[in-house]
Design an enzyme around this catalytic site. Structure first.
Site, mmCIF file in Angstrom:
data_model
loop_
_atom_site.group_PDB
_atom_site.id
_atom_site.type_symbol
_atom_site.label_atom_id
_atom_site.label_comp_id
_atom_site.label_asym_id
_atom_site.label_seq_id
_atom_site.Cartn_x
_atom_site.Cartn_y
_atom_site.Cartn_z
ATOM 1 N N CYS A 164 0.818 -1.218 0.000
ATOM 2 C CA CYS A 164 0.000 0.000 0.000
ATOM 3 C C CYS A 164 0.848 1.263 0.000
ATOM 4 O O CYS A 164 0.427 2.308 -0.514
ATOM 5 C CB CYS A 164 -0.945 -0.001 1.193
ATOM 6 S SG CYS A 164 -0.126 -0.246 2.789
ATOM 7 N N HIS B 199 -2.833 6.975 2.870
ATOM 8 C CA HIS B 199 -1.379 7.149 2.960
ATOM 9 C C HIS B 199 -0.985 8.373 2.131
ATOM 10 O O HIS B 199 -1.274 8.441 0.926
ATOM 11 C CB HIS B 199 -0.650 5.923 2.404
ATOM 12 C CG HIS B 199 -0.700 4.719 3.294
ATOM 13 N ND1 HIS B 199 -1.284 4.710 4.542
ATOM 14 C CD2 HIS B 199 -0.206 3.449 3.097
ATOM 15 C CE1 HIS B 199 -1.163 3.497 5.075
ATOM 16 N NE2 HIS B 199 -0.519 2.722 4.219
#
Length: 361
Positions: free
Chosen positions: A158, A251
């Site tokens: 990720c 993120h």
């Protein structure tokens, strides 16, 4: 009888398994018919096995509540019930490598969210818009496994999703050096604030193993297929720091990049915003219409405003400007449990189906 492919979720009671189940509710091609988890969950209904640990923002789908959870270690029994599986098992890397290969050898394709096979030379690690040609190594993998239909495909970590697509979009300008600091959400650790209260108003400057993945996995995604194996790209040279921040989902990356052939700012923005791939050409169910958006406001992208761009499957870029040491710097944002985890794996499975690698048993 449904025309949808029958899907099994391995590790279905954990956070990523739950995300798979949420995403696949009412999916036009796939239907969750089987959930497998650890022996302690086996024999319970899914609702009983999860209990008060349901972590998704939407309610548990009614269709799975009364499914009886199977023992993930009973490979033949689970595999017999499905056309393919998504893997989100929580085990050691050696255990994951073995169990995913065991499922593949039952002629059951495995689309994995786990990191265990990301560096297996004949296992494709794919961001569907960037390197779908890496699926070509599946034929070599099948020969190694002795299968005609079973294989393993994985999606990358990720942490790389908010800057690797930019490097791919600007490949013709030959990026040479990248410095990225990622500010990573707690859901990346499978946590919420309820079960990780020490993260409230806190920053932790270490995430085990994350910097190695963030520096090396983009090179594999940007690599090439040679003799039935993935050969990673020679560059750019990437260095990273990965920091855990008090954000639930999303993120963010602060990125510096230099090029062999420096693009203009206008070229940079045009290339990233026009960048698309097979998922967009094929209009796959989970594909974002626009893969990368550029935001002109100085205070964007923001997690609260932008993490759900294109249902969490798009990438948001902002604050592009020239730098004193590097050619440019920018800020990127991606949804870590959608594009970065289960959603990315679902998109991989859709592309594998469209390319004929996954079909009914």
């Amino acid at each position: 009888m449904s025309d949808k492919l029958k899907v099994g979720i391995l590790g279905g009671t954990g956070m990523v398994g739950q995300r798979f189940i949420s995403l696949l509710e009412n999916h036009p091609w796939f239907e969750v018919t089987t959930i497998a988890a650890s022996p302690r969950s086996a024999g319970k209904t899914y609702e009983e096995a999860v209990g008060d640990r349901w972590k998704m923002p939407t309610p548990m789908p009614k269709a799975v509540k009364n499914l009886v959870v199977l023992n993930v270690n009973e490979v033949e029994h689970v595999a017999a019930k499905v056309d393919f599986v998504f893997s989100a098992v929580d085990m050691s890397k050696d255990e994951i490598r073995k169990i995913e290969e065991d499922y593949a050898r039952t002629e059951t394709p495995v689309v994995s969210n786990n990191s265990a096979h990301r560096w297996t030379p004949d296992v494709p690690m794919v961001i569907p818009e960037i390197n779908p040609e890496h699926f070509d190594v599946i034929e070599a993998q099948k020969k190694r496994l002795g299968t005609t239909r079973g294989f393993i495909a994985v999606k990358p970590n990720c942490s790389i999703q908010s800057y690797t697509p930019v490097l791919a979009a600007l490949k013709e300008f030959e990026p040479t050096q990248v410095v990225a600091t990622t500010y990573q959400a707690i859901s990346g650790a499978g946590k919420t604030f309820k079960d990780w209260p020490e993260m409230v108003a806190n920053v932790i400057p270490f995430i085990s193993g994350e910097e190695e993945k963030s520096e090396q996995e983009p090179l594999r995604v940007l690599g090439r297929v040679e003799n039935g194996e993935i050969v990673k790209a020679d560059g750019p040279l990437i260095t990273t720091q990965c920091i855990r921040v008090p954000v639930l989902d999303g993120h963010t990356a602060a990125v510096f990049v230099s090029f062999k052939k420096k693009p203009t700012k206008e070229e940079f923005i045009k290339k990233i915003t026009e960048f698309s791939g097979l998922p967009q050409e094929l209009n796959l169910p989970s594909a974002p219409k626009q893969f990368i958006q550029y935001l002109e406001d100085d205070n964007r992208p923001q997690v609260k405003l932008d993490v759900d761009f294109e249902r969490g499957m798009g990438i948001s870029i902002g604050r592009l400007r020239e730098d004193t040491l590097f050619d440019y710097k920018f800020v990127g944002l991606s949804h870590n449990t959608l594009r970065g985890a289960a959603g990315g794996a679902v998109l991989c499975a859709e592309l594998l189906k469209a390319k004929g690698f996954i079909n009914k048993k």
